[in-house]
Enzyme design. Sequence first.
Site, PDB file in Angstrom:
ATOM      1  N   TRP A 136     -27.377 -44.816 -14.917  1.00 11.35           N
ATOM      2  CA  TRP A 136     -28.525 -44.503 -14.051  1.00 11.35           C
ATOM      3  C   TRP A 136     -28.143 -44.366 -12.592  1.00 11.35           C
ATOM      4  O   TRP A 136     -28.635 -43.472 -11.889  1.00 11.35           O
ATOM      5  CB  TRP A 136     -29.643 -45.522 -14.249  1.00 11.35           C
ATOM      6  CG  TRP A 136     -30.273 -45.380 -15.605  1.00 11.35           C
ATOM      7  CD1 TRP A 136     -30.224 -46.277 -16.630  1.00 11.35           C
ATOM      8  CD2 TRP A 136     -31.009 -44.249 -16.090  1.00 11.35           C
ATOM      9  NE1 TRP A 136     -30.890 -45.778 -17.725  1.00 11.35           N
ATOM     10  CE2 TRP A 136     -31.384 -44.540 -17.423  1.00 11.35           C
ATOM     11  CE3 TRP A 136     -31.387 -43.022 -15.550  1.00 11.35           C
ATOM     12  CZ2 TRP A 136     -32.123 -43.644 -18.207  1.00 11.35           C
ATOM     13  CZ3 TRP A 136     -32.120 -42.134 -16.333  1.00 11.35           C
ATOM     14  CH2 TRP A 136     -32.475 -42.449 -17.638  1.00 11.35           C
ATOM     15  N   ASP A 160     -32.886 -49.646  -7.785  1.00 16.51           N
ATOM     16  CA  ASP A 160     -33.557 -49.253  -9.022  1.00 16.51           C
ATOM     17  C   ASP A 160     -33.671 -50.503  -9.898  1.00 16.51           C
ATOM     18  O   ASP A 160     -32.668 -51.016 -10.381  1.00 16.51           O
ATOM     19  CB  ASP A 160     -32.721 -48.163  -9.714  1.00 16.51           C
ATOM     20  CG  ASP A 160     -33.314 -47.702 -11.043  1.00 16.51           C
ATOM     21  OD1 ASP A 160     -34.338 -48.276 -11.476  1.00 16.51           O
ATOM     22  OD2 ASP A 160     -32.751 -46.758 -11.640  1.00 16.51           O
ATOM     23  N   LYS A 209     -40.396 -49.928 -19.126  1.00 14.03           N
ATOM     24  CA  LYS A 209     -39.471 -50.930 -19.649  1.00 14.03           C
ATOM     25  C   LYS A 209     -40.112 -52.314 -19.574  1.00 14.03           C
ATOM     26  O   LYS A 209     -40.395 -52.907 -20.595  1.00 14.03           O
ATOM     27  CB  LYS A 209     -38.150 -50.921 -18.861  1.00 14.03           C
ATOM     28  CG  LYS A 209     -37.125 -49.913 -19.334  1.00 14.03           C
ATOM     29  CD  LYS A 209     -37.413 -48.494 -18.937  1.00 14.03           C
ATOM     30  CE  LYS A 209     -36.371 -47.513 -19.410  1.00 14.03           C
ATOM     31  NZ  LYS A 209     -35.751 -46.753 -18.339  1.00 14.03           N
TER      32      LYS A 209
HETATM   33  C1  LIG Z   1     -35.179 -45.643 -17.806  1.00  8.81           C
HETATM   34  C2  LIG Z   1     -34.505 -45.760 -16.505  1.00  8.81           C
HETATM   35  C3  LIG Z   1     -34.552 -44.730 -15.549  1.00  8.81           C
HETATM   36  C4  LIG Z   1     -35.258 -43.433 -15.805  1.00  8.81           C
HETATM   37  O1  LIG Z   1     -36.608 -43.651 -15.961  1.00  8.81           O
HETATM   38  P1  LIG Z   1     -37.643 -42.462 -16.205  1.00  8.81           P
HETATM   39  O2  LIG Z   1     -38.938 -43.137 -15.965  1.00  8.81           O
HETATM   40  O3  LIG Z   1     -37.435 -41.987 -17.599  1.00  8.81           O
HETATM   41  O4  LIG Z   1     -37.357 -41.404 -15.206  1.00  8.81           O
HETATM   42  C5  LIG Z   1     -33.923 -44.940 -14.337  1.00  8.81           C
HETATM   43  N1  LIG Z   1     -33.269 -46.077 -14.080  1.00  8.81           N
HETATM   44  C6  LIG Z   1     -33.191 -47.083 -14.974  1.00  8.81           C
HETATM   45  C7  LIG Z   1     -32.473 -48.331 -14.613  1.00  8.81           C
HETATM   46  C8  LIG Z   1     -33.820 -46.954 -16.208  1.00  8.81           C
HETATM   47  O5  LIG Z   1     -33.753 -47.958 -17.097  1.00  8.81           O
END
Ligand SMILES: *Cc1c(COP(=O)(O)O)cnc(C)c1O
Length: 385
Positions: free
Chosen positions: A110, A185, A209
């Site tokens: 990511w 993030d 998540k």
């Molecule tokens: C799932 C995830 C993303 C991407 O998320 P989307 O909502 O599908 O764009 C980005 N960073 C992390 C750490 C993730 O787990």
Amino acid sequence: MPQNTTTTVWNYSAGPAIMPKPVLQKAAAELVNWNNTAMSVMELSHRSPEFEQILATTEHNLRTLLAIPHNYRVLWMQGGATSQFSALVYNLFGHPHEHVAADYLVTGAWSAKAVQEANRLGVKTNVVLDTTASNHTGSIDPTTIHYTPAPNAAYVYYCDNETVHGVEFPAVLANVPASVPLVCDMSSNILSRTFDVSKFGLIFAGAQKNIGPAGATLVLIRDDLLDRKHPTLVCPVMMDYALCAKNNSMYNTPPTYAIYVSGLVFEWLLQQGGIPAMEKRNKEKAETLYTAIDSSNGLFVCPVAKTYRSRMNVPFRVCDPTTGQPSNDLEKRFLNGAQERRMLQLKGHRSVGGIRASLYNAMPIEGVNVLVDYMREFAATVNKK
Ligand SMILES: *Cc1c(COP(=O)(O)O)cnc(C)c1O
């Protein structure tokens, strides 16, 4: 439709992921008639006092859970965490300094995507740490990182928990130049442990998540950063933090139902004892699973360095006892057996292979115990041969 025909499954999906059962039950009970309005939340105007109340309560509870300081704004955006890879570039690269570069730590899939997007937009990035060569297994030493000196750096970016590779920072990144905003993030580990929001300039997380349904994206931003837009890259309106903040996340129609269900999750978290209680539970869950992996005599192997092992996403391989190498056959057998026992979504990300168990807040300890029991049972069948 009969209510009692659903059977229990254990859902270890990385996302969209397991939700707390009481939240789903409350959402179901309120589905067609929220708070005696004779309407579903999804039928309410986002400009109605009812939805404004939902939004305000949701924000209030989130602020309580994370102890968000007053000088931080809570924004609900769309486009997932991926859209934030672009949004933060547009919003953080300009005034008040002439920023020349942003520093990125690449510790998994990511953060790699995040820096790729910044480069695509044409800004200068410095990758100050990159674990690609060691397959993102947490070979990280933050003390050796050389950051861009303060007046020239737009921000320092990192991903607190790499969902695909199972790499998580044990604490907030330290030793970052003091005046440079820390951007993080936290899509897959926000609300899983206590942390100090005030150490960050910007935190973002896709909801699907550890928060709620897909479709809502949470952004926490220190208010002095609302005025830092890139001087020439023109920010799309839907990615504009200042505009979103000014309009209380309602410049256009927000994902109302996803926000409402996220709000139910926040209420549930408060009832559980808040983030400290979740942290304790998550630690216990992760320790139980890693102990089972590490005590399997090499049948199960987690490639991630111990200090950087994720408590949310646990990747591991199933290895052939004679060669010690990951075995696709054994992994297939393991997954098939899991499926028969209603343990679902355990297949690792296609880029990593193997097995991955995601243990978000909504996963009870029982879900880890059944998995560990199955791993022991599986080991017995392999060792018999
Ligand atoms: C799932 C995830 C993303 C991407 O998320 P989307 O909502 O599908 O764009 C980005 N960073 C992390 C750490 C993730 O787990």
